[in-house]
Scaffold this motif. Structure first.
Motif, PDB file in Angstrom:
ATOM      1  N   PHE A  99      63.919 -29.015  99.487  1.00  0.00           N
ATOM      2  CA  PHE A  99      64.614 -29.436  98.265  1.00  0.00           C
ATOM      3  C   PHE A  99      64.686 -28.286  97.263  1.00  0.00           C
ATOM      4  N   HIS A 100      65.793 -28.209  96.560  1.00  0.00           N
ATOM      5  CA  HIS A 100      66.008 -27.206  95.522  1.00  0.00           C
ATOM      6  C   HIS A 100      66.551 -27.891  94.275  1.00  0.00           C
ATOM      7  N   ILE A 101      65.775 -27.859  93.196  1.00  0.00           N
ATOM      8  CA  ILE A 101      66.227 -28.433  91.925  1.00  0.00           C
ATOM      9  C   ILE A 101      66.776 -27.308  91.064  1.00  0.00           C
ATOM     10  N   LEU A 102      67.913 -27.567  90.431  1.00  0.00           N
ATOM     11  CA  LEU A 102      68.424 -26.621  89.437  1.00  0.00           C
ATOM     12  C   LEU A 102      68.080 -27.191  88.065  1.00  0.00           C
ATOM     13  N   GLY A 109      72.129 -10.926  99.116  1.00  0.00           N
ATOM     14  CA  GLY A 109      73.227 -11.776  98.627  1.00  0.00           C
ATOM     15  C   GLY A 109      72.829 -13.228  98.507  1.00  0.00           C
ATOM     16  N   SER A 110      71.597 -13.467  98.037  1.00  0.00           N
ATOM     17  CA  SER A 110      71.162 -14.842  97.779  1.00  0.00           C
ATOM     18  C   SER A 110      71.385 -15.119  96.287  1.00  0.00           C
ATOM     19  N   MET A 111      70.683 -16.092  95.716  1.00  0.00           N
ATOM     20  CA  MET A 111      71.009 -16.489  94.340  1.00  0.00           C
ATOM     21  C   MET A 111      70.850 -15.340  93.340  1.00  0.00           C
ATOM     22  N   GLY A 163      62.569 -21.037  90.263  1.00  0.00           N
ATOM     23  CA  GLY A 163      63.003 -19.726  90.765  1.00  0.00           C
ATOM     24  C   GLY A 163      64.454 -19.394  90.454  1.00  0.00           C
ATOM     25  N   MET A 164      65.361 -20.315  90.749  1.00  0.00           N
ATOM     26  CA  MET A 164      66.787 -20.010  90.543  1.00  0.00           C
ATOM     27  C   MET A 164      67.101 -19.935  89.048  1.00  0.00           C
ATOM     28  N   THR A 165      66.420 -20.765  88.264  1.00  0.00           N
ATOM     29  CA  THR A 165      66.654 -20.736  86.812  1.00  0.00           C
ATOM     30  C   THR A 165      66.203 -19.401  86.237  1.00  0.00           C
ATOM     31  N   GLY A 186      64.893 -11.313  90.516  1.00  0.00           N
ATOM     32  CA  GLY A 186      64.634 -12.507  91.326  1.00  0.00           C
ATOM     33  C   GLY A 186      63.241 -12.518  91.927  1.00  0.00           C
ATOM     34  N   ASP A 187      63.142 -13.113  93.116  1.00  0.00           N
ATOM     35  CA  ASP A 187      61.833 -13.253  93.764  1.00  0.00           C
ATOM     36  C   ASP A 187      61.223 -11.893  94.103  1.00  0.00           C
ATOM     37  N   ALA A 188      62.040 -10.864  94.190  1.00  0.00           N
ATOM     38  CA  ALA A 188      61.507  -9.521  94.444  1.00  0.00           C
ATOM     39  C   ALA A 188      60.587  -9.102  93.300  1.00  0.00           C
ATOM     40  N   ILE A 219      75.208  -6.154  99.433  1.00  0.00           N
ATOM     41  CA  ILE A 219      74.817  -5.879 100.819  1.00  0.00           C
ATOM     42  C   ILE A 219      73.837  -6.953 101.269  1.00  0.00           C
ATOM     43  N   GLU A 220      74.168  -7.640 102.349  1.00  0.00           N
ATOM     44  CA  GLU A 220      73.342  -8.759 102.813  1.00  0.00           C
ATOM     45  C   GLU A 220      73.095  -8.617 104.313  1.00  0.00           C
ATOM     46  N   ARG A 221      71.845  -8.844 104.693  1.00  0.00           N
ATOM     47  CA  ARG A 221      71.451  -8.718 106.108  1.00  0.00           C
ATOM     48  C   ARG A 221      72.114  -9.805 106.966  1.00  0.00           C
ATOM     49  N   SER A 243      71.961 -29.697  97.752  1.00  0.00           N
ATOM     50  CA  SER A 243      71.244 -28.862  98.718  1.00  0.00           C
ATOM     51  C   SER A 243      71.400 -27.410  98.290  1.00  0.00           C
ATOM     52  N   ARG A 244      70.465 -26.597  98.694  1.00  0.00           N
ATOM     53  CA  ARG A 244      70.501 -25.188  98.325  1.00  0.00           C
ATOM     54  C   ARG A 244      71.742 -24.471  98.898  1.00  0.00           C
ATOM     55  N   PRO A 245      72.095 -24.702 100.210  1.00  0.00           N
ATOM     56  CA  PRO A 245      73.286 -24.001 100.727  1.00  0.00           C
ATOM     57  C   PRO A 245      74.562 -24.383  99.976  1.00  0.00           C
TER      58      PRO A 245
HETATM   59  C1  LIG Z   1      60.057 -23.821  99.731  1.00  0.00           C
HETATM   60  C2  LIG Z   1      60.775 -23.321  98.505  1.00  0.00           C
HETATM   61  C3  LIG Z   1      61.426 -24.219  97.682  1.00  0.00           C
HETATM   62  C4  LIG Z   1      62.060 -23.771  96.526  1.00  0.00           C
HETATM   63  N1  LIG Z   1      62.597 -24.679  95.669  1.00  0.00           N
HETATM   64  C5  LIG Z   1      63.198 -24.261  94.533  1.00  0.00           C
HETATM   65  C6  LIG Z   1      63.756 -25.195  93.610  1.00  0.00           C
HETATM   66  O1  LIG Z   1      63.646 -26.418  93.761  1.00  0.00           O
HETATM   67  N2  LIG Z   1      64.399 -24.695  92.508  1.00  0.00           N
HETATM   68  C7  LIG Z   1      64.490 -23.347  92.271  1.00  0.00           C
HETATM   69  O2  LIG Z   1      65.076 -22.949  91.262  1.00  0.00           O
HETATM   70  N3  LIG Z   1      63.956 -22.447  93.121  1.00  0.00           N
HETATM   71  C8  LIG Z   1      63.314 -22.864  94.233  1.00  0.00           C
HETATM   72  N4  LIG Z   1      62.774 -21.938  95.087  1.00  0.00           N
HETATM   73  C9  LIG Z   1      62.905 -20.498  94.764  1.00  0.00           C
HETATM   74  C10 LIG Z   1      64.313 -19.994  95.100  1.00  0.00           C
HETATM   75  O3  LIG Z   1      64.626 -20.234  96.452  1.00  0.00           O
HETATM   76  C11 LIG Z   1      64.434 -18.496  94.772  1.00  0.00           C
HETATM   77  O4  LIG Z   1      63.844 -18.239  93.534  1.00  0.00           O
HETATM   78  C12 LIG Z   1      65.895 -18.069  94.722  1.00  0.00           C
HETATM   79  O5  LIG Z   1      66.469 -18.162  95.995  1.00  0.00           O
HETATM   80  C13 LIG Z   1      66.096 -16.637  94.241  1.00  0.00           C
HETATM   81  O6  LIG Z   1      65.589 -15.807  95.210  1.00  0.00           O
HETATM   82  P1  LIG Z   1      66.198 -14.365  95.520  1.00  0.00           P
HETATM   83  O7  LIG Z   1      67.672 -14.405  95.520  1.00  0.00           O
HETATM   84  O8  LIG Z   1      65.500 -13.419  94.630  1.00  0.00           O
HETATM   85  O9  LIG Z   1      65.634 -14.112  96.996  1.00  0.00           O
HETATM   86  P2  LIG Z   1      65.944 -14.871  98.349  1.00  0.00           P
HETATM   87  O10 LIG Z   1      66.543 -16.194  98.102  1.00  0.00           O
HETATM   88  O11 LIG Z   1      64.692 -14.810  99.150  1.00  0.00           O
HETATM   89  O12 LIG Z   1      67.053 -13.975  99.053  1.00  0.00           O
HETATM   90  C14 LIG Z   1      66.856 -12.652  99.466  1.00  0.00           C
HETATM   91  C15 LIG Z   1      68.124 -12.205 100.200  1.00  0.00           C
HETATM   92  O13 LIG Z   1      68.022 -10.830 100.525  1.00  0.00           O
HETATM   93  C16 LIG Z   1      68.423 -10.627 101.875  1.00  0.00           C
HETATM   94  N5  LIG Z   1      67.728  -9.419 102.349  1.00  0.00           N
HETATM   95  C17 LIG Z   1      66.387  -9.243 102.465  1.00  0.00           C
HETATM   96  N6  LIG Z   1      66.115  -7.995 102.881  1.00  0.00           N
HETATM   97  C18 LIG Z   1      67.306  -7.358 103.030  1.00  0.00           C
HETATM   98  C19 LIG Z   1      67.677  -6.035 103.430  1.00  0.00           C
HETATM   99  N7  LIG Z   1      66.760  -5.106 103.754  1.00  0.00           N
HETATM  100  N8  LIG Z   1      68.991  -5.729 103.480  1.00  0.00           N
HETATM  101  C20 LIG Z   1      69.943  -6.656 103.148  1.00  0.00           C
HETATM  102  N9  LIG Z   1      69.637  -7.912 102.755  1.00  0.00           N
HETATM  103  C21 LIG Z   1      68.338  -8.263 102.693  1.00  0.00           C
HETATM  104  C22 LIG Z   1      68.006 -11.915 102.578  1.00  0.00           C
HETATM  105  O14 LIG Z   1      68.707 -12.112 103.785  1.00  0.00           O
HETATM  106  C23 LIG Z   1      68.350 -12.959 101.512  1.00  0.00           C
HETATM  107  O15 LIG Z   1      69.690 -13.364 101.585  1.00  0.00           O
HETATM  108  C24 LIG Z   1      62.096 -22.378  96.224  1.00  0.00           C
HETATM  109  C25 LIG Z   1      61.439 -21.472  97.065  1.00  0.00           C
HETATM  110  C26 LIG Z   1      60.758 -21.939  98.171  1.00  0.00           C
HETATM  111  C27 LIG Z   1      60.006 -20.947  99.022  1.00  0.00           C
END
Ligand SMILES: Cc1cc2nc3c(=O)[nH]c(=O)nc-3n(C[C@H](O)[C@H](O)[C@H](O)COP(=O)(O)OP(=O)(O)OC[C@H]3O[C@@H](n4cnc5c(N)ncnc54)[C@H](O)[C@@H]3O)c2cc1C
Length: 452
Positions: A55-58, A13-15, A330-332, A317-319, A34-36, A113-115
């Motif tokens: 820092f997180h830039i959009l 449940g991230s971005m 990443g978020m874009t 996403g990052d997966a 579903i989020e851990r 901020s990211r949060p």
């Molecule tokens: C240091 C750093 C700085 C960054 N700065 C930027 C920026 O400036 N701009 C930008 O666009 N991007 C930035 N990024 C990238 C950005 O954070 C990610 O691309 C974005 O969050 C999307 O990631 P995601 O949702 O795929 O994964 P994540 O954000 O990693 O979230 C994964 C989620 O899945 C949950 N999860 C994992 N395993 C399980 C499980 N088994 N069961 C249930 N839940 C689970 C986790 O708790 C988490 O909430 C940055 C990354 C890093 C490392």
């Protein structure tokens, strides 16, 4: 709602997961995220998103993509105190050995901020009638039909000590981030692992939050210092955020790491390519302790290249792909993938999901490829960076080097470059004849050099 699209499950449940859930809520009767972690009530940090403390830039393109799903988001962010910064006019950028020309541009980004961003997105997604949140719940694996040709749900553990449960779905989306288990799970089901492209950068971030007042950084709203490889490896950012705060992030490529204590942090800042951040930091009031994050490598798992893939399953996403975060993509890219998913589902309005993964992975790979090319090509300026070099990266680095030099004087060149940096235009646009001519003649002025 279309036939065959009753229940969707999003793992994570991230971005990326929230954006996927937002899209799926238009196409499925029910969507479960579903989020851990426990979802916090407000804009708070979570254990599962440690990068959120940095820092997180959009980027502009990401903001536009989010506006498609949340038209009220951008005003809510600025009303909530997130400052808008024109990178060309208001940010002191030192990159590739010089300051960029100061000029008004389209690259006006919301700094936050990211949060804070995730909280705004989360509220909008989870308040949709057909979206349910299952937080503090760990996904343990996939369930499939008898011959493993279709993913039919997931196994979950709601809390330690409780037994495993199964949840069924017509579509399961993996948005669990860099630590995704999809490759291993698929292998366990008899599918090949996706080929991976890796570019090792050994990057580190050390960050701290400070109180912000308008007089802190005279003549600018933000400062960013980036290295000129091969001799420089350090970068530093001083970016404003909501709540009248700064975030200062210092770091570097290939093992350069800012110490997480006052004296070492300031000493590291004095070794940045430009003096702005070191001049300001000692005067600021810290609001948090230091946090450090290590990012080993850009990594792209090529699901689009798999000839066999189960029905009812996607990875986002990052997966799928995680980039060196210095360029803020990443978020874009997650938002562009959400758009792609929406387009794919709209095109098959009859509810048929049989071609979804092939369509989605193929198209998503194009959005990923653009960001990947920009990022890893820049990374390869550092001689110690290892991995698969994109074809033509040497020529690209030579040409973008000329762009950076011309952008010191030429506002047209700088504006064109910022359009690519913020992903509003593709990297190929840097080869347009007018730009090419100006770049090759070394830039023609038309903007102000920032006062230092
Ligand atoms: C240091 C750093 C700085 C960054 N700065 C930027 C920026 O400036 N701009 C930008 O666009 N991007 C930035 N990024 C990238 C950005 O954070 C990610 O691309 C974005 O969050 C999307 O990631 P995601 O949702 O795929 O994964 P994540 O954000 O990693 O979230 C994964 C989620 O899945 C949950 N999860 C994992 N395993 C399980 C499980 N088994 N069961 C249930 N839940 C689970 C986790 O708790 C988490 O909430 C940055 C990354 C890093 C490392």
């Amino acid at each position: 709602m279309e036939r065959g699209r009753r229940q969707a499950i999003v793992m994570g449940g991230s971005m990326a997961g929230l954006l996927a859930a937002r899209v799926l809520s238009d196409h499925f009767d029910h969507v479960t995220v579903i989020e851990r972690d426990r979802f916090p009530e407000g804009p708070e940090h979570r254990k599962g998103v440690p990068q959120g403390r940095h820092f997180h830039i959009l980027l502009k393109r990401g903001e536009a993509a989010l506006a498609r799903f949340f038209p009220d988001l951008a005003p809510a962010l600025t009303d909530g105190g997130a400052p808008v910064v024109d990178i060309g006019a208001d940010m002191r950028i030192y990159q590739y050995g010089d300051y960029k020309v100061q000029c008004a541009t389209e690259a006006c980004l919301v700094f936050l901020s990211r949060p804070f961003l995730e909280w705004h997105v989360r509220q909008r997604v989870l308040s949709r009638k057909n979206v349910a949140a299952l937080d503090q719940c760990d996904v343990g694996g996939l369930i499939t039909n008898g011959d493993h040709t279709r993913v039919s749900g997931v196994t979950v553990q709601r809390s330690p000590g409780r037994g495993q449960e199964t949840l069924e779905a017509d579509l399961v989306v993996d948005a669990t981030g860099r630590g995704s288990q999809s490759a291993a799970w698929l292998e366990g089901l008899g599918y090949p692992r996706p080929p991976e492209t890796t570019v090792t950068v050994d990057l580190s971030y050390t960050s701290r939050v400070y109180r912000r007042t308008p007089a802190d950084l005279p003549g600018a709203k933000a400062a960013y210092a980036l290295p000129k490889p091969p001799h420089e490896k350090r970068f530093g950012a001083l970016f404003p955020m909501e709540g009248q705060r700064w975030i200062a992030t210092l770091g570097g490529w290939l093992g350069e790491c800012a110490p997480a204590h006052e004296a070492g942090f300031l000493q590291f800042a004095r070794g940045l390519p430009a003096p702005d951040i070191a001049a300001v930091l000692p005067r600021l009031e810290p609001l948090t302790d230091f946090v450090v994050h290590h990012f080993p490598a850009n990594r792209w798992r090529h699901y689009e290249r798999l000839a066999r893939f189960p029905l009812g399953y996607l990875i986002v996403g990052d997966a799928m792909c995680s980039f060196n975060p210095v360029y803020g993509q990443g978020m874009t890219v997650s938002a562009l993938e959400a758009q792609t998913l929406d387009d794919c589902l709209r095109e098959r309005g009859d509810g048929d999901l049989s071609e979804l993964s092939r369509n989605f992975f193929g198209r998503a790979a194009k959005a990923v490829a653009e960001a990947w090319l920009m990022t890893v090509t820049e990374d390869f300026r550092h001689p110690g960076v290892a991995g698969t070099r994109p074809r033509g990266s040497g020529v690209m680095n030579w040409y973008t080097g000329r762009i950076y030099e011309a952008a010191v004087y030429d506002a047209y060149v700088y504006r064109s470059f910022l359009q690519v940096l913020t992903m509003l235009r593709p990297p190929a646009s840097l080869l347009g004849p007018r730009l090419l001519l100006r770049v090759m003649s070394g830039g023609r002025g038309g903007g102000r050099r920032p006062k230092v």
